[in-house]
Design a protein around this motif. Structure first.
Motif, PDB file in Angstrom:
ATOM      1  N   UNK A 143       0.843  -1.207   0.000  1.00  0.00           N
ATOM      2  CA  UNK A 143       0.000   0.000   0.000  1.00  0.00           C
ATOM      3  C   UNK A 143       0.870   1.246   0.000  1.00  0.00           C
ATOM      4  N   UNK A 144       0.491   2.201  -0.854  1.00  0.00           N
ATOM      5  CA  UNK A 144       1.215   3.456  -0.938  1.00  0.00           C
ATOM      6  C   UNK A 144       2.417   3.425  -1.869  1.00  0.00           C
ATOM      7  N   UNK A 145       2.744   2.254  -2.394  1.00  0.00           N
ATOM      8  CA  UNK A 145       3.887   2.129  -3.303  1.00  0.00           C
ATOM      9  C   UNK A 145       3.385   2.058  -4.744  1.00  0.00           C
ATOM     10  N   UNK A 146       4.182   2.577  -5.652  1.00  0.00           N
ATOM     11  CA  UNK A 146       3.835   2.404  -7.066  1.00  0.00           C
ATOM     12  C   UNK A 146       4.170   0.958  -7.440  1.00  0.00           C
ATOM     13  N   UNK A 147       3.651   0.480  -8.557  1.00  0.00           N
ATOM     14  CA  UNK A 147       3.905  -0.910  -8.944  1.00  0.00           C
ATOM     15  C   UNK A 147       5.390  -1.265  -9.095  1.00  0.00           C
ATOM     16  N   UNK A 148       6.239  -0.260  -9.328  1.00  0.00           N
ATOM     17  CA  UNK A 148       7.654  -0.549  -9.555  1.00  0.00           C
ATOM     18  C   UNK A 148       8.559  -0.091  -8.423  1.00  0.00           C
ATOM     19  N   UNK A 149       7.978   0.299  -7.288  1.00  0.00           N
ATOM     20  CA  UNK A 149       8.784   0.701  -6.130  1.00  0.00           C
ATOM     21  C   UNK A 149       9.388  -0.521  -5.454  1.00  0.00           C
ATOM     22  N   UNK A 150      10.661  -0.395  -5.125  1.00  0.00           N
ATOM     23  CA  UNK A 150      11.377  -1.426  -4.380  1.00  0.00           C
ATOM     24  C   UNK A 150      10.880  -1.419  -2.940  1.00  0.00           C
ATOM     25  N   UNK A 151      10.790  -2.582  -2.336  1.00  0.00           N
ATOM     26  CA  UNK A 151      10.368  -2.672  -0.943  1.00  0.00           C
ATOM     27  C   UNK A 151      11.004  -3.876  -0.269  1.00  0.00           C
ATOM     28  N   UNK A 152      11.410  -3.675   0.966  1.00  0.00           N
ATOM     29  CA  UNK A 152      11.892  -4.771   1.799  1.00  0.00           C
ATOM     30  C   UNK A 152      10.893  -5.062   2.919  1.00  0.00           C
ATOM     31  N   UNK A 153       9.706  -4.522   2.811  1.00  0.00           N
ATOM     32  CA  UNK A 153       8.672  -4.701   3.817  1.00  0.00           C
ATOM     33  C   UNK A 153       8.335  -6.188   3.960  1.00  0.00           C
ATOM     34  N   UNK A 154       8.392  -6.683   5.175  1.00  0.00           N
ATOM     35  CA  UNK A 154       8.125  -8.100   5.412  1.00  0.00           C
ATOM     36  C   UNK A 154       6.639  -8.393   5.534  1.00  0.00           C
TER      37      UNK A 154
END
Length: 175
Positions: A143-154
């Protein structure tokens, strides 16, 4: 609790021994679904392995498994082969059996994992990506990220368990 690398290898061997394709990307999704459904069938307190997946662009990913298999193919979508799991085509089932014994998997655990491999392994990696994207454990972490945003959220084990347990309960209440 099992070693995630052993579980990933066991899944790869199982997929290949059933004549199903496996790529590094598909292996990630099968690993995620195996952990999720394992908790549903054996109880939330019983995780197959300790690691949590991260909510990457293409769905849930276990970084340690990503690093282990990323260089075995030219791309994450290319097929892995028996040699990538340390055996030959002729020894896939035998090696899977040895690994199950090493991990001390019970017959119930083997049957559970085998069911998951059969159900999800018959799907393409793209189908598995779309499935995980439509499910709240991954979607909530993006949530809140664009489709191509990198994330390390577990993605927490609780989120995985709660989602798939509710789905299981709904399906069985309807029968």
């Amino acid at each position: 609790m099992k070693d995630i690398q052993d579980v990933a290898c066991y899944l790869g061997l199982s997929l290949l021994s059933k004549g199903l394709s496996v790529s590094p990307l598909k292996l990630q999704k099968i690993l995620y679904y195996t952990q999720s459904w394992y908790m549903v069938f054996f109880g939330r307190e019983n995780t197959l392995f300790k690691e949590n997946p991260q909510a990457w662009i293409n769905g849930p990913v276990y970084p340690v498994i990503y690093r282990l298999y990323k260089d075995k193919t030219d791309g994450m979508c290319e097929h892995l082969h028996a040699k990538d799991f340390g055996c030959t085509d002729d020894t896939l089932a035998e090696e899977a059996g040895k690994l199950a014994k090493k991990m001390e998997l019970s017959e119930d655990e083997i049957q559970c994992i085998d069911s998951i491999v059969t159900l999800y392994g018959s799907k393409s990696q793209n189908q598995l990506i779309f499935m995980t994207h439509a499910e709240s454990p991954w979607a909530d972490q993006r949530k809140g990220l664009s489709p191509f945003d990198y994330s390390q959220s577990e993605i927490s084990h609780d989120a995985m368990y709660n989602y798939y347990k509710a789905r299981y309960d709904r399906n069985h209440a309807a029968q």
